[in-house]
Write a protein that holds these residues in place. Sequence first.
Motif, PDB file in Angstrom:
ATOM      1  N   UNK A 149      47.464 -44.476  63.045  1.00  0.00           N
ATOM      2  CA  UNK A 149      47.899 -45.718  62.414  1.00  0.00           C
ATOM      3  C   UNK A 149      46.685 -46.354  61.731  1.00  0.00           C
ATOM      4  N   UNK A 150      46.901 -47.309  60.813  1.00  0.00           N
ATOM      5  CA  UNK A 150      45.759 -47.936  60.138  1.00  0.00           C
ATOM      6  C   UNK A 150      44.738 -48.475  61.136  1.00  0.00           C
ATOM      7  N   UNK A 151      43.482 -48.135  60.917  1.00  0.00           N
ATOM      8  CA  UNK A 151      42.407 -48.508  61.835  1.00  0.00           C
ATOM      9  C   UNK A 151      41.209 -48.997  61.028  1.00  0.00           C
ATOM     10  N   UNK A 152      40.700 -50.156  61.417  1.00  0.00           N
ATOM     11  CA  UNK A 152      39.550 -50.738  60.734  1.00  0.00           C
ATOM     12  C   UNK A 152      38.329 -50.681  61.632  1.00  0.00           C
ATOM     13  N   UNK A 153      37.262 -50.116  61.095  1.00  0.00           N
ATOM     14  CA  UNK A 153      35.981 -50.024  61.806  1.00  0.00           C
ATOM     15  C   UNK A 153      35.072 -51.151  61.325  1.00  0.00           C
ATOM     16  N   UNK A 154      34.350 -51.756  62.266  1.00  0.00           N
ATOM     17  CA  UNK A 154      33.374 -52.796  61.940  1.00  0.00           C
ATOM     18  C   UNK A 154      32.079 -52.520  62.687  1.00  0.00           C
ATOM     19  N   UNK A 155      30.951 -52.649  61.988  1.00  0.00           N
ATOM     20  CA  UNK A 155      29.674 -52.535  62.688  1.00  0.00           C
ATOM     21  C   UNK A 155      28.631 -51.701  61.975  1.00  0.00           C
ATOM     22  N   UNK A 156      27.598 -52.388  61.451  1.00  0.00           N
ATOM     23  CA  UNK A 156      26.397 -51.704  61.005  1.00  0.00           C
ATOM     24  C   UNK A 156      26.296 -51.351  59.545  1.00  0.00           C
ATOM     25  N   UNK A 157      27.420 -51.300  58.815  1.00  0.00           N
ATOM     26  CA  UNK A 157      27.355 -50.884  57.406  1.00  0.00           C
ATOM     27  C   UNK A 157      26.514 -51.873  56.605  1.00  0.00           C
ATOM     28  N   UNK A 158      25.603 -51.349  55.756  1.00  0.00           N
ATOM     29  CA  UNK A 158      24.653 -52.236  55.065  1.00  0.00           C
ATOM     30  C   UNK A 158      24.410 -51.852  53.614  1.00  0.00           C
ATOM     31  N   UNK A 159      25.008 -50.760  53.124  1.00  0.00           N
ATOM     32  CA  UNK A 159      24.714 -50.294  51.777  1.00  0.00           C
ATOM     33  C   UNK A 159      25.861 -49.436  51.257  1.00  0.00           C
ATOM     34  N   UNK A 160      25.857 -49.188  49.941  1.00  0.00           N
ATOM     35  CA  UNK A 160      26.850 -48.283  49.374  1.00  0.00           C
ATOM     36  C   UNK A 160      26.655 -46.864  49.904  1.00  0.00           C
ATOM     37  N   UNK A 161      25.408 -46.518  50.194  1.00  0.00           N
ATOM     38  CA  UNK A 161      25.141 -45.200  50.792  1.00  0.00           C
ATOM     39  C   UNK A 161      25.809 -45.090  52.156  1.00  0.00           C
ATOM     40  N   UNK A 162      25.789 -46.175  52.931  1.00  0.00           N
ATOM     41  CA  UNK A 162      26.483 -46.176  54.221  1.00  0.00           C
ATOM     42  C   UNK A 162      27.986 -45.990  54.024  1.00  0.00           C
ATOM     43  N   UNK A 163      28.545 -46.631  52.997  1.00  0.00           N
ATOM     44  CA  UNK A 163      29.966 -46.472  52.720  1.00  0.00           C
ATOM     45  C   UNK A 163      30.292 -45.028  52.336  1.00  0.00           C
ATOM     46  N   UNK A 164      29.427 -44.434  51.547  1.00  0.00           N
ATOM     47  CA  UNK A 164      29.632 -43.031  51.174  1.00  0.00           C
ATOM     48  C   UNK A 164      29.591 -42.128  52.407  1.00  0.00           C
ATOM     49  N   UNK A 165      28.629 -42.381  53.278  1.00  0.00           N
ATOM     50  CA  UNK A 165      28.517 -41.590  54.503  1.00  0.00           C
ATOM     51  C   UNK A 165      29.733 -41.804  55.396  1.00  0.00           C
ATOM     52  N   UNK A 166      30.165 -43.049  55.517  1.00  0.00           N
ATOM     53  CA  UNK A 166      31.337 -43.389  56.336  1.00  0.00           C
ATOM     54  C   UNK A 166      32.576 -42.680  55.800  1.00  0.00           C
ATOM     55  N   UNK A 167      32.745 -42.704  54.506  1.00  0.00           N
ATOM     56  CA  UNK A 167      33.904 -42.045  53.903  1.00  0.00           C
ATOM     57  C   UNK A 167      33.855 -40.538  54.141  1.00  0.00           C
TER      58      UNK A 167
END
Length: 253
Positions: free
Chosen positions: A200-218
Motif C-alpha cells: 500500500x502507499x508508504x511514505x518514508x521520512x528521514x535524512x534526505x538532503x539532496x537531489x542525489x539522495x532522492x536519486x539513490x532513494x528512487x
Amino acid sequence: MKFRPCIDIHQGKVKQIVGSTLQPDASKVVENFVAAQGPGYFAAMYREDGLTGGHIVMLGGGNEEAAAEALRAYPGGLQIGGGINAGNAANYLELGASHVIVTSAIFRDGQLHMDELLKLVAEAGKERLVIDLSCKEKDGRYYVVTNQWRTFSDVEVNAANIVELESYCSEFLIHAVDVEGKREGVQERLAEQLAAWTSIPTTYAGGARSLADLERFRAITGGRLDITIGSALDIFGGQLPYRDVIAYCKKGG
C-alpha cells in the motif's frame, strides 16, 4: 515516487527538530528551524503547488488550533497525526483532514493494542487511516517507537507485521528516527526493506538532503515508496530547493 510535504508543529509553531530529541522538556529539544509563518501559510503553498498526501504532525500537546489552521487552508489535502485516537479522529476528519495518522493510541506499553486499532478503523474507516510505524534500530532490527519516539515497543517492522497491519489501513508513514532531522542521508537498508514488504502507499521520512539522495532513494526502492523531506529544504532553513524537489519528483526522477 511522490514528494509528500510536511508541516511539523511544536508549541504552536511550524518547526523542524531533531526527532530523537523530542521530549516534554521543550528546552532540551534540538531545533533546526522555526518558521516565521504560520501553518496556514505552508498548507496554502502546498495547495497552490498541487501537492497531495502531505502530513501535519502535532509534536506534543497544545498544537490543535495551529493544526486546524492548516486544515482550513487546504481542506482535504493533508493528513494529520500526533495524539490521534478513537475519540478525536472523526473531529479531525470533519475539520478537513484527508486521513488521520495513528501511533501511540495503538502502540502502548510496548505492545500493539488491536482493540484500539479496531476502534480507530470503526471511527475513521480503513480508507482514511494511516499507521505510523516510525522506528529505531536495535540489535540490527527496526522496532516501532512511541511516546514522542522515546519508547521502544516490541513490534518489529518486518514483512509479517507489515502484511498484518495493511489489513487495517490505507497507508503507512515511517520515520527513520535515527536519522530524522539530521540531514545525514537516507537509512538505505530500511528503505529497501520497506519497498520490498509494503503493498500500500508508504511514505518514508528521514535524512534526505539532496537531489542525489532522492536519486539513490528512487534506485534502491524502485520508486515504490514516497518520500517526505523537512529540515533539508530551503523553505525550512536548509540548502535543498523546495522547487527542485517538486520538479524532480514530478518528472519521475
